[in-house]
Design an enzyme around this catalytic site. Structure first.
Site, mmCIF file in Angstrom:
data_model
loop_
_atom_site.group_PDB
_atom_site.id
_atom_site.type_symbol
_atom_site.label_atom_id
_atom_site.label_comp_id
_atom_site.label_asym_id
_atom_site.label_seq_id
_atom_site.Cartn_x
_atom_site.Cartn_y
_atom_site.Cartn_z
ATOM 1 N N ASN A 81 0.840 -1.152 -0.037
ATOM 2 C CA ASN A 81 0.155 0.020 0.037
ATOM 3 C C ASN A 81 0.707 1.152 -0.055
ATOM 4 O O ASN A 81 0.385 2.287 0.233
ATOM 5 C CB ASN A 81 -0.815 0.049 1.313
ATOM 6 C CG ASN A 81 -1.777 -1.278 1.233
ATOM 7 O OD1 ASN A 81 -1.464 -2.165 2.313
ATOM 8 N ND2 ASN A 81 -2.697 -1.415 0.289
ATOM 9 N N ILE B 215 0.764 6.678 0.373
ATOM 10 C CA ILE B 215 0.195 5.785 1.319
ATOM 11 C C ILE B 215 -1.332 5.595 0.765
ATOM 12 O O ILE B 215 -1.882 6.631 0.861
ATOM 13 C CB ILE B 215 0.168 5.815 2.620
ATOM 14 C CG1 ILE B 215 1.897 6.051 3.225
ATOM 15 C CG2 ILE B 215 -0.616 4.745 3.542
ATOM 16 C CD1 ILE B 215 1.804 6.728 4.533
ATOM 17 N N CYS B 216 -1.696 4.468 0.333
ATOM 18 C CA CYS B 216 -3.146 4.003 0.318
ATOM 19 C C CYS B 216 -3.884 3.496 1.427
ATOM 20 O O CYS B 216 -3.465 2.334 1.650
ATOM 21 C CB CYS B 216 -3.208 3.305 -1.289
ATOM 22 S SG CYS B 216 -4.861 3.083 -1.645
ATOM 23 N N VAL B 217 -4.513 4.162 1.880
ATOM 24 C CA VAL B 217 -5.434 3.598 2.815
ATOM 25 C C VAL B 217 -6.802 4.247 2.936
ATOM 26 O O VAL B 217 -6.971 5.308 2.459
ATOM 27 C CB VAL B 217 -4.927 3.701 4.477
ATOM 28 C CG1 VAL B 217 -4.514 5.282 4.681
ATOM 29 C CG2 VAL B 217 -5.582 3.079 5.407
#
EC number: 2.3.2.23
Length: 209
Positions: free
Chosen positions: A90, A97-99
């Site tokens: 991620n 950051i991918c969240v």
């Protein structure tokens, strides 16, 4: 962070006060394994050190992360980046950051502490289904041992205290005196040898892939 990229002047005084209050609370009572680095001249530039959680390939590493607040914060989420190189499904090549917390699940009442805790949790439980690093996501799902070895190797090379310019999150700062510099020189030699060994191991591993 350069002042030309600062959004301080675009944030309301109320938002600035709220952010500073939360950062100061976290500095006084830090969440476990997280240390905020306050930039009082630019509250839109938030950095923190996160201890790699035990039992993960990131254990014993210290990761520097950065949150950038935009002019519409908190109505819109901040951008989050790892400044420390990391192998994680991620996290993109540029550190982004991918969240979900910073996307579809964002709510204006979620604070900085919640974001940093979410990033720490991402080190414990990656989400390969929404991978920015497709190689890491695929490796995690199909060859976890290889993924773990690669992530651990990156941690050992890039996420050591000397790389961040700090001690562990709970350590006191040194005074930078002669003794400190002497130890720093010895540490650098040891780290160089360790890095050389790790790079050789990495080459061997890549040949097997």
């Amino acid at each position: 962070m350069s002042s030309q990229y600062s959004n301080v002047e675009n944030l309301s005084p109320q938002t600035i006060r709220q952010v500073m209050r939360e950062l100061q609370e976290m500095e006084t009572t830090p969440p476990e394994g997280i240390k905020v680095l306050i930039n009082e001249s630019d509250v839109t530039d938030i950095q923190a050190l996160i201890d790699g959680p035990a039992g993960t390939p990131y254990a014993a590493g210290i990761f520097r992360v950065k949150l950038t607040l935009n002019k519409d914060f908190p109505l819109t989420p901040p951008k989050a980046y790892f400044l420390t190189k990391i192998f994680h499904p991620n996290v993109a090549a540029n550190g982004e950051i991918c969240v979900n917390t910073l996307k579809k699940d964002w709510k204006p009442d979620l604070g900085i502490k919640h974001i940093l805790l979410t990033i720490k949790c991402l080190l414990i439980v990656p989400n390969p289904e929404s991978a920015l690093n497709e190689e890491a996501g695929k490796m995690l799902l199909e060859r976890y041992d290889d993924y773990s070895q690669r992530a651990r190797m990156m941690t050992e090379i890039h996420a050591q205290p000397a790389k961040c310019g700090v001690g562990a999150v709970g350590d006191a700062k040194d005074d930078g005196g002669p003794s400190t510099k002497k130890h720093a020189g010895l540490d650098k030699k040891l780290q160089d040898k360790k890095k050389e060994k790790l790079l050789k191991e990495k080459k061997r591993m890549l040949k097997r892939l």
